[in-house]
Design a protein around this motif. Structure first.
Motif, PDB file in Angstrom:
ATOM      1  N   ARG A   1      36.719  16.487 100.926  1.00  0.00           N
ATOM      2  CA  ARG A   1      36.975  16.327  99.941  1.00  0.00           C
ATOM      3  C   ARG A   1      36.957  16.674  98.803  1.00  0.00           C
ATOM      4  O   ARG A   1      38.197  16.763  97.825  1.00  0.00           O
ATOM      5  CB  ARG A   1      36.527  14.351 100.073  1.00  0.00           C
ATOM      6  CG  ARG A   1      37.568  13.490  98.914  1.00  0.00           C
ATOM      7  CD  ARG A   1      36.066  12.166  98.589  1.00  0.00           C
ATOM      8  NE  ARG A   1      36.870  11.517  97.811  1.00  0.00           N
ATOM      9  CZ  ARG A   1      37.992  10.430  97.691  1.00  0.00           C
ATOM     10  NH1 ARG A   1      38.516  10.579  98.346  1.00  0.00           N
ATOM     11  NH2 ARG A   1      38.109   9.771  96.535  1.00  0.00           N
TER      12      ARG A   1
ATOM     13  N   ALA B   1      42.648  12.727  95.852  1.00  0.00           N
ATOM     14  CA  ALA B   1      41.958  11.859  95.760  1.00  0.00           C
ATOM     15  C   ALA B   1      41.422  10.980  94.266  1.00  0.00           C
ATOM     16  O   ALA B   1      41.574  11.373  93.390  1.00  0.00           O
ATOM     17  CB  ALA B   1      40.983  13.184  96.102  1.00  0.00           C
TER      18      ALA B   1
ATOM     19  N   THR C   1      42.013   7.917  98.528  1.00  0.00           N
ATOM     20  CA  THR C   1      43.049   9.292  98.184  1.00  0.00           C
ATOM     21  C   THR C   1      44.503   8.582  99.079  1.00  0.00           C
ATOM     22  O   THR C   1      44.472   7.763  99.077  1.00  0.00           O
ATOM     23  CB  THR C   1      42.546   9.841  99.723  1.00  0.00           C
ATOM     24  OG1 THR C   1      43.410  10.904  99.578  1.00  0.00           O
ATOM     25  CG2 THR C   1      43.017   9.295 100.586  1.00  0.00           C
TER      26      THR C   1
ATOM     27  N   ILE D   1      40.411  13.422 106.492  1.00  0.00           N
ATOM     28  CA  ILE D   1      39.017  13.513 106.093  1.00  0.00           C
ATOM     29  C   ILE D   1      39.167  12.122 106.849  1.00  0.00           C
ATOM     30  O   ILE D   1      40.834  11.287 106.714  1.00  0.00           O
ATOM     31  CB  ILE D   1      39.334  13.452 104.462  1.00  0.00           C
ATOM     32  CG1 ILE D   1      39.990  12.875 104.179  1.00  0.00           C
ATOM     33  CG2 ILE D   1      38.731  14.533 104.558  1.00  0.00           C
ATOM     34  CD1 ILE D   1      40.341  12.791 102.663  1.00  0.00           C
TER      35      ILE D   1
END
Length: 365
Positions: free
Chosen positions: A148, A157, A260, A270
């Motif tokens: 991330r 993010a 995100t 992710i």
């Protein structure tokens, strides 16, 4: 297809198994620092209906596999308790499970499906070579995810470090205790909260939490572990319930909420806390991790083109989690200012205010 997963926590291990069940020919590897999936902070989970349904997709008899000797008590009731009032309410049926026990079950399941577990802590510099070596790289490496962080701009993010401090303890009850407990105590420094989840007839996982201002004013960081435990045990003990906290040697943490706007970039995705981390009071953290993992696995089985699979995964997941994400952020912002929120609330309305949070409307007499 070759898939590499960074992180062997609940999301990573569940995802690995789900991918292998739906796509047996895929080659799946999980990178995890030795013992990190067992020793990471956090002591337990509550398996409620949604989470149990997702575990059943891996193993219809998962409860027998997870609890081969004796099942923990079924959790059906919760209590909210203040200095002057208590109220019971129904709790969605669930089982408490220690983190290490769930991790061992998920790891054994993955290994049994021929997932390769590589005991190695991946550094940020190794991400690009790993990405180039596989068809899909999945970041399931928790709230402090290096995947991330490295691609934060690509994922859009968002990170919010809440002005809240919390730590984990065990509690040993002198008699059977199977209620989920939410206790509030108003101290001269602010409100201190206890959340307790049974993992056996007489032992519970406990989270103690307070606003950062209360933590600093109470000088908890300067106190010894013994003094802290004695103070908190005394604070929450009542005539009806004896609290006897046990140290876990874990520090006090600041809660970090990840969010995100996009869950993938090229051949990287992710899931779990690397994508969204929820405050534990929302009760959706583990379920959302498993749900993201299963959705991704399903999309990969329906779309052999990785980009199409990831686009579908992104759309479905963001839509499914939107309400939970917004609620968690609103609740965290309320909890950051819990002292000011509850300061002028009448004692007979404290429980209503705590449960309703931002939706609370004072009773006009």
């Amino acid at each position: 297809m070759k898939i590499i997963i960074i992180g062997g926590g609940p999301a990573g291990l569940y995802c690995a198994s789900a991918i292998k069940i739906l796509n047996p020919s895929f080659k799946v590897s999980v990178y995890e620092a030795k013992n990190e999936s067992v020793n990471a902070f956090g002591l337990g989970y509550t398996l409620q209906s949604g989470t149990k349904g997702l575990l059943a997709k891996l193993d219809a008899a998962f409860l027998d596999s997870l609890f081969p000797d004796e099942k923990p008590p079924l959790l059906t009731r919760a209590i909210v308790n203040t200095d002057h009032d208590s109220r019971f309410f129904d709790f969605a049926d669930g089982h408490g499970v220690p983190r290490f026990q769930l991790m061992r079950y998920l790891r054994d399941k993955a290994v049994g499906l021929k997932v390769s577990i590589i005991e190695k802590k991946v550094s940020p510099a190794e991400l690009v070579p790993l990405q180039k070596s596989c068809d899909l790289l999945i970041g399931a490496d928790g709230v402090n995810s290096i995947v991330r962080q490295k691609y934060a701009n690509k994922f859009s993010a968002i990170e919010h470090t809440a002005k809240i401090r919390f730590s984990w303890f065990y509690n040993d009850s002198p008699k059977p205790q199977t209620d989920v407990r939410f206790y509030l105590r108003q101290t001269p420094n602010g409100v201190v909260q206890l959340s307790s989840y049974p993992i056996s007839e007489t032992q519970q996982v406990v989270i103690i939490e307070m606003a950062d201002t209360c933590f600093q004013a109470g000088k908890f960081e300067q106190q010894s572990s013994d003094d802290t435990i004695q103070y908190l045990s005394t604070l929450f003990t009542s005539d009806e319930d004896e609290i006897s906290l046990v140290s876990t040697q874990l520090p006090w943490f600041s809660f970090k909420m990840n969010s995100t706007e996009k869950l993938f970039n090229k051949n990287i995705a992710i899931i779990g806390d690397a994508a969204f981390s929820f405050h534990y009071s929302a009760g959706v953290g583990l379920n959302s991790s498993f749900s993201m993992a299963y959705t991704l696995s399903k999309c990969l089985s329906l779309n052999k083109n990785v980009n199409k699979a990831l686009s579908h995964f992104n759309k479905v997941t963001l839509m499914a989690l939107r309400v939970s994400i917004d609620k968690s952020l609103n609740d965290i912002q309320w909890l950051e200012s819990i002292d000011s929120h509850l300061k002028d609330t009448p004692q007979n309305e404290l429980i209503d205010h705590y449960l309703q949070k931002n939706n609370y409307k004072a009773v006009v007499s």
